[in-house]
Design an enzyme around this catalytic site. Structure first.
Site, short mmCIF file in Angstrom:
data_model
loop_
_atom_site.label_atom_id
_atom_site.label_comp_id
_atom_site.label_asym_id
_atom_site.label_seq_id
_atom_site.Cartn_x
_atom_site.Cartn_y
_atom_site.Cartn_z
N CYS A 62 0.84 -1.19 0.00
CA CYS A 62 0.00 0.00 0.00
C CYS A 62 0.87 1.24 0.00
CB CYS A 62 -1.02 0.00 1.12
SG CYS A 62 -0.37 0.09 2.76
N GLY A 63 2.18 1.05 0.08
CA GLY A 63 3.08 2.16 -0.15
C GLY A 63 3.29 2.34 -1.63
#
Lengths: 169, 177
Positions: free
Chosen positions: A57-58
């Site tokens: 999710c980065g």
């Protein structure tokens, strides 16, 4: 085969500052296209990235989605570009709630990435490469990140801040 | 040319800090309470804080990816609202161990379990009193090269490796030498 683009020798590395950015028209959805010349008169950020569906999710595109207000404060338009197809982009943009266009450098594969000098031949993907274009469509700043390292946005913002000030449009 | 991303805003009085100011190693985390990867890193960081004790100073800053994580922004503000009542870390710990329940009612429930002044807490959340502070953290993160969550800076430089226990411990050891 594609004669015109191949007649132009692909640059060996990313187009450097000062170079004229090659125009392009690419699909943003299965039935819509986006052209670079649509944005003449304003800065454009081109974010080439290897693939949709990065497993963290980065993710770079998610990050840029959050930073859009900061980019827009410079009147800059952000375009994400990968070799994924338009349907893939559509699903990815929907799932990650992305609010900027993702373009498909899909057919002929990687053709635009090649003209910008950021195609990875062995992998069949683009580099993780950033270009900030000025209002006249010239490269103001470019950067290629190691493919596994998300470059963040600080370089883009620094480049946007160093653009010559435009008169109010 | 390769730039190493580095922290543009050093640890200061506005930060939430654990550990002594003169510790040889400083670690700053930019995190998002709704991010599952931050949740995975949380017990690892807690263990590192315990292991390094006075040899490490740890600061937490907010980096809510609010479009991807609808509850992240208010969760960050809730931690700040608790901080305004001297209980930042208590709330921080609850949020990271209850990532599946960060809706407004749950936040109020957590505030009650740590005995916060509830009317004040709910008013500050509703009015977004701490939103600017959260945004300041977010901006300092962007300018420092935060590229996702969690992002760690060890002695001012972004840690580009993984964040399992062994890798972070090795980076801390190297920075402390």
């Amino acid at each position: 085969m594609t004669s015109a683009p191949e007649a132009m020798a692909a640059p060996a590395g990313p187009l450097p500052p000062g170079a004229q950015a090659p125009d392009f028209t690419l699909h943003s959805t299965p039935d819509q296209t986006v052209s670079l010349h649509d944005f003449k008169g304003q800065p454009v950020i081109l974010a080439f990235y290897p693939a949709d569906w990065s497993p963290v999710c980065g993710d770079q595109m998610v990050l840029y989605n959050e930073i859009l207000p900061e980019f827009r404060a410079h009147n800059a338009e952000l375009l994400g570009i990968s070799v994924d197809g338009a349907w893939c982009h559509l699903a990815f943009a929907h799932e990650r709630k992305l609010q900027f266009p993702l373009l498909s450098d899909f057919e002929p594969k990687g053709q635009i990435a090649k003209t910008y000098g950021v195609y990875r031949k062995g992998d069949g993907t683009t580099e993780r490469a950033l270009f900030v274009l000025d209002a006249d469509g010239r490269v103001h700043w470019s950067y290629v990140s190691p493919v596994g390292v998300n470059p963040g946005a600080d370089g883009i913002l620094t480049a946007l801040e160093s653009l010559p000030r435009q008169g109010a449009a | 040319m390769r730039r190493t991303a580095s922290l543009t805003v050093p640890i200061g009085p506005r930060d939430h800090v654990l550990g002594p100011d003169n510790a040889p190693v400083s670690m700053v985390e930019y995190g998002d309470f709704e991010c599952p990867f931050c949740g995975q890193a949380y017990p690892i960081v807690a263990e590192l804080i315990q292991r390094y004790g006075n040899r490490m100073r740890y600061a937490f800053r907010h980096f809510p990816l609010a479009t991807a994580h609808p509850y992240a922004e208010k969760a960050a503000e809730a931690a700040e609202a608790a901080g305004a009542q001297g209980k930042f870390w208590e709330m921080h710990n609850i949020l990271y161990t209850h990532q599946d329940a960060l809706d407004p009612d749950s936040l109020t429930e957590y505030a009650a379990t740590i005995d916060l002044d509830l009317p004040r807490f709910t008013r500050e959340l509703a009015e977004g009193v701490h939103a600017l502070r959260v945004r300041e953290d977010f901006r300092s993160g962007i300018r420092s090269g935060v590229n996702g969550t969690p992002s760690f800076f060890i002695n001012g430089f972004r840690h580009d490796g993984g964040y399992d226990y062994a890798e972070l411990a090795a980076a801390i050891e190297a920075a402390g030498r």
